[in-house]
Design a protein around this motif. Structure first.
Motif, PDB file in Angstrom:
ATOM      1  N   GLN A 104       0.827  -1.210   0.000  1.00  0.00           N
ATOM      2  CA  GLN A 104       0.000   0.000   0.000  1.00  0.00           C
ATOM      3  C   GLN A 104       0.867   1.268   0.000  1.00  0.00           C
ATOM      4  OE1 GLN A 104      -2.903   1.537  -0.730  1.00  0.00           O
ATOM      5  NE2 GLN A 104      -4.050   0.356   0.777  1.00  0.00           N
ATOM      6  N   TYR A 105       0.621   2.157  -0.946  1.00  0.00           N
ATOM      7  CA  TYR A 105       1.283   3.470  -0.917  1.00  0.00           C
ATOM      8  C   TYR A 105       0.544   4.370   0.064  1.00  0.00           C
ATOM      9  CZ  TYR A 105       4.266   2.479  -4.896  1.00  0.00           C
ATOM     10  OH  TYR A 105       5.224   1.948  -5.711  1.00  0.00           O
ATOM     11  N   HIS A 106       1.301   5.225   0.748  1.00  0.00           N
ATOM     12  CA  HIS A 106       0.653   6.164   1.658  1.00  0.00           C
ATOM     13  C   HIS A 106       0.393   7.456   0.899  1.00  0.00           C
ATOM     14  CE1 HIS A 106       1.830   3.988   5.599  1.00  0.00           C
ATOM     15  NE2 HIS A 106       1.545   3.154   4.627  1.00  0.00           N
ATOM     16  N   ARG A 147       9.280  -5.908  -6.590  1.00  0.00           N
ATOM     17  CA  ARG A 147       9.517  -4.993  -5.461  1.00  0.00           C
ATOM     18  C   ARG A 147      10.387  -3.841  -5.953  1.00  0.00           C
ATOM     19  NH1 ARG A 147       8.381  -8.020  -0.655  1.00  0.00           N
ATOM     20  NH2 ARG A 147       8.924 -10.080  -1.436  1.00  0.00           N
ATOM     21  N   HIS A 148      10.021  -2.614  -5.613  1.00  0.00           N
ATOM     22  CA  HIS A 148      10.793  -1.469  -6.100  1.00  0.00           C
ATOM     23  C   HIS A 148      10.636  -0.279  -5.165  1.00  0.00           C
ATOM     24  CE1 HIS A 148       6.737  -0.928  -7.650  1.00  0.00           C
ATOM     25  NE2 HIS A 148       6.979   0.372  -7.668  1.00  0.00           N
ATOM     26  N   ILE A 149      11.575   0.639  -5.289  1.00  0.00           N
ATOM     27  CA  ILE A 149      11.576   1.882  -4.505  1.00  0.00           C
ATOM     28  C   ILE A 149      11.688   3.038  -5.495  1.00  0.00           C
ATOM     29  CG2 ILE A 149      12.954   3.275  -2.895  1.00  0.00           C
ATOM     30  CD1 ILE A 149      13.732   0.697  -1.467  1.00  0.00           C
ATOM     31  N   HIS A 150      10.753   3.966  -5.400  1.00  0.00           N
ATOM     32  CA  HIS A 150      10.796   5.145  -6.273  1.00  0.00           C
ATOM     33  C   HIS A 150      11.744   6.185  -5.673  1.00  0.00           C
ATOM     34  CE1 HIS A 150       7.166   4.106  -8.697  1.00  0.00           C
ATOM     35  NE2 HIS A 150       6.836   3.452  -7.608  1.00  0.00           N
ATOM     36  N   PHE A 151      12.427   6.931  -6.540  1.00  0.00           N
ATOM     37  CA  PHE A 151      13.259   8.014  -6.018  1.00  0.00           C
ATOM     38  C   PHE A 151      13.391   9.134  -7.048  1.00  0.00           C
ATOM     39  CE2 PHE A 151      17.346   7.304  -8.250  1.00  0.00           C
ATOM     40  CZ  PHE A 151      17.171   6.015  -8.742  1.00  0.00           C
TER      41      PHE A 151
HETATM   42 FE   LIG Z   1       5.438   1.812  -7.639  1.00  0.00          FE
END
Ligand SMILES: [Fe+2]
Length: 214
Positions: A104-106, A147-151
């Motif tokens: 879940q994105y906040h 699985r990933h992390i945005h930046f």
């Molecule tokens: Fe994403």
């Protein structure tokens, strides 16, 4: 037209320049060899915060004054922001956001349960050495993505970079991800975090990734 013969002085000057030019060419060739792959741009996705949370520090594993940690494997993520020659880029703002262990994105538009101890988004400014350092938890998964992390990185005099990081221990899942697959082999390496386990005890991870700006 008859060419004037070169004076002895001029000849000496020209021949002296030859090894210098050779050395210069060799230098630029060597320089090219050590140049890093620029971190590729990738989509921002729909969950970049429209409204930043009240706590935006570099510790995403706790929110505000909560004493409880977010659920998931604790991940210390660090590296440097550098240029293609490996020079540090200090004073760059690094922004990081990803989903919690539930996937879940906040974000104001997100629906459904979420981990209220997870900060969701954090930011920092790189130091003199160009270093960045976040604490977070390993993101969960949601349908259709590895699985990933945005930046996002914003540095003076350069155009902002928006991209995503992946995990080197998730190769199969990465290779099923449409966004990851679109990258060249070199670009995939440039956005894949080197994960080490157990750096600070059980259920802790350390991730390393340098971000290279054009
Ligand atoms: Fe994403």
């Amino acid at each position: 037209m008859k060419l004037k013969p070169l004076s002895r002085r001029k000849l000496l000057f020209l021949t002296a320049a030859i090894p210098v030019l050779g050395a210069a060419n060799r230098l630029s060739f060597a320089d090219e060899l050590v140049r890093r792959t620029v971190t590729p741009r990738q989509t921002e996705g729909p969950f970049y915060p429209r409204r930043k949370p009240s706590d935006v520090d570099n510790d995403l594993a706790v929110f505000g004054n909560s004493e409880d940690l977010a659920v998931g494997d604790l991940l210390t993520l660090k590296g440097r922001v550098i240029d293609r020659q490996g020079n540090a880029i200090s004073g760059a703002r690094v922004e990081l956001w990803h989903c919690d262990h539930l996937g879940q994105y906040h974000h104001v538009d997100a629906e459904g349960p979420s981990d209220t101890n997870f900060q969701g988004y954090g930011e920092l400014t790189t130091n003199e050495a160009g270093s960045y350092n976040f604490r977070t938890v390993k993101p969960g998964k949601y349908p259709g993505r590895a699985r990933h992390i945005h930046f996002k990185v914003i540095a003076a005099g350069r155009s902002p970079l928006t991209s995503q990081m992946y995990f080197d221990d998730e190769t199969d899942s990465n290779m099923r991800d449409g966004i990851y697959k679109r990258l060249s082999v070199k670009e995939r390496t440039a956005v894949t975090i080197e994960i080490r386990s157990g750096a600070q005890g059980e259920n802790t991870l350390e991730g390393l990734l340098d971000i290279v700006l054009a």
